[in-house]
Write a protein that holds these residues in place. Structure first.
Motif, PDB file in Angstrom:
ATOM      1  N   GLN A 167      -0.789   1.483  -2.403  1.00 21.13           N
ATOM      2  CA  GLN A 167      -0.139   0.134  -3.434  1.00 21.13           C
ATOM      3  C   GLN A 167       0.929   0.772  -3.694  1.00 21.13           C
ATOM      4  OE1 GLN A 167      -1.312  -2.224  -4.438  1.00 21.13           O
ATOM      5  NE2 GLN A 167      -3.237  -2.295  -5.029  1.00 21.13           N
ATOM      6  N   GLY A 168       1.370   2.265  -3.803  1.00 18.28           N
ATOM      7  CA  GLY A 168       2.892   2.685  -4.058  1.00 18.28           C
ATOM      8  C   GLY A 168       3.782   2.412  -3.339  1.00 18.28           C
ATOM      9  N   ARG A 169       3.411   2.239  -2.068  1.00 14.03           N
ATOM     10  CA  ARG A 169       4.232   1.679  -0.732  1.00 14.03           C
ATOM     11  C   ARG A 169       4.566   0.133  -1.061  1.00 14.03           C
ATOM     12  NH1 ARG A 169       1.962   5.258   4.024  1.00 14.03           N
ATOM     13  NH2 ARG A 169       2.854   7.286   3.558  1.00 14.03           N
ATOM     14  N   MET A 170       3.543  -0.372  -1.530  1.00 15.01           N
ATOM     15  CA  MET A 170       3.552  -1.879  -1.749  1.00 15.01           C
ATOM     16  C   MET A 170       4.675  -2.131  -2.674  1.00 15.01           C
ATOM     17  SD  MET A 170      -0.086  -2.968  -0.667  1.00 15.01           S
ATOM     18  CE  MET A 170       0.166  -4.946  -1.543  1.00 15.01           C
ATOM     19  N   MET A 171       4.690  -1.348  -3.644  1.00 11.23           N
ATOM     20  CA  MET A 171       5.454  -1.636  -4.939  1.00 11.23           C
ATOM     21  C   MET A 171       7.043  -1.101  -4.615  1.00 11.23           C
ATOM     22  SD  MET A 171       2.760  -0.770  -7.731  1.00 11.23           S
ATOM     23  CE  MET A 171       3.025  -1.876  -9.140  1.00 11.23           C
ATOM     24  N   PRO A 224       6.810   8.578  -1.163  1.00 11.61           N
ATOM     25  CA  PRO A 224       6.184   9.693  -1.542  1.00 11.61           C
ATOM     26  C   PRO A 224       7.234  10.897  -1.821  1.00 11.61           C
ATOM     27  CG  PRO A 224       5.383   8.946   0.573  1.00 11.61           C
ATOM     28  CD  PRO A 224       6.660   7.940  -0.003  1.00 11.61           C
ATOM     29  N   SER A 225       6.749  11.619  -2.882  1.00 13.89           N
ATOM     30  CA  SER A 225       7.690  12.700  -3.180  1.00 13.89           C
ATOM     31  C   SER A 225       7.755  13.715  -2.177  1.00 13.89           C
ATOM     32  CB  SER A 225       7.561  13.181  -4.616  1.00 13.89           C
ATOM     33  OG  SER A 225       6.117  13.767  -4.499  1.00 13.89           O
ATOM     34  N   THR A 226       8.956  14.531  -2.110  1.00 12.00           N
ATOM     35  CA  THR A 226       8.862  15.634  -1.420  1.00 12.00           C
ATOM     36  C   THR A 226       8.824  16.880  -2.133  1.00 12.00           C
ATOM     37  OG1 THR A 226      11.335  15.758  -1.235  1.00 12.00           O
ATOM     38  CG2 THR A 226      10.069  14.635   0.505  1.00 12.00           C
ATOM     39  N   GLU A 227       8.811  18.025  -1.611  1.00  9.68           N
ATOM     40  CA  GLU A 227       8.731  19.219  -2.454  1.00  9.68           C
ATOM     41  C   GLU A 227      10.013  19.630  -3.148  1.00  9.68           C
ATOM     42  OE1 GLU A 227       6.605  22.732  -1.191  1.00  9.68           O
ATOM     43  OE2 GLU A 227       5.226  21.726  -0.068  1.00  9.68           O
TER      44      GLU A 227
END
Length: 134
Positions: free
Chosen positions: A99-103, A107-110
């Motif tokens: 869902q996050g990718r669709m929006m 993704p976060s990295t360290e």
């Protein structure tokens, strides 16, 4: 006379029915006090019977409501179990990432993670920055 045929003997006619006197007895009516006692007793019995029936009607009504509420509880429990399954599905990490990718989120990295302390000075500075940005 006894044996003489020329002389007719007169027979005394006797009454063929026996004269009896019929005794008529009148029923004595109940005294007023006894009538009132019977009336009071009947009214008391009717009142007790009415109260008992009224209580049974109330008990029946309460039992009916109880059964309706129990039926509603069972329906709500079914709905709750369905909703719990749905929330588990919606909280799955794979689904959330998708869902996050669709929006348009990535993704976060360290390297991009910041540690934030809970100091009062940080809250005051952050408040000032938020107020300035508005």
């Amino acid at each position: 006379m006894h044996g003489n045929l020329a002389f007719k003997e007169k027979k005394e006619e006797r009454a063929r029915y026996k004269e009896t006197r019929e005794v008529v007895s009148r029923k004595v009516s109940l005294p007023a006090g006894e009538k009132l006692l019977y009336l009071f007793t009947i009214m008391l019995c009717m009142t007790v019977a009415g109260v008992v029936l009224w209580k049974y009607a109330q008990i029946y009504e309460v039992n009916t409501k109880l059964q309706q509420i129990e039926h509603e509880i069972k329906q709500l429990e079914k709905e709750n179990s369905i909703l719990k399954v749905e929330t588990r599905k919606l909280q799955e990490p794979k689904r959330l990432i998708e869902q996050g990718r669709m929006m348009g989120l990535i993704p976060s990295t360290e390297d991009s993670i910041e540690q934030v302390s809970a100091d009062v000075s940080y809250y005051a500075a952050n408040k000032a920055n938020v107020a300035a940005n508005r």
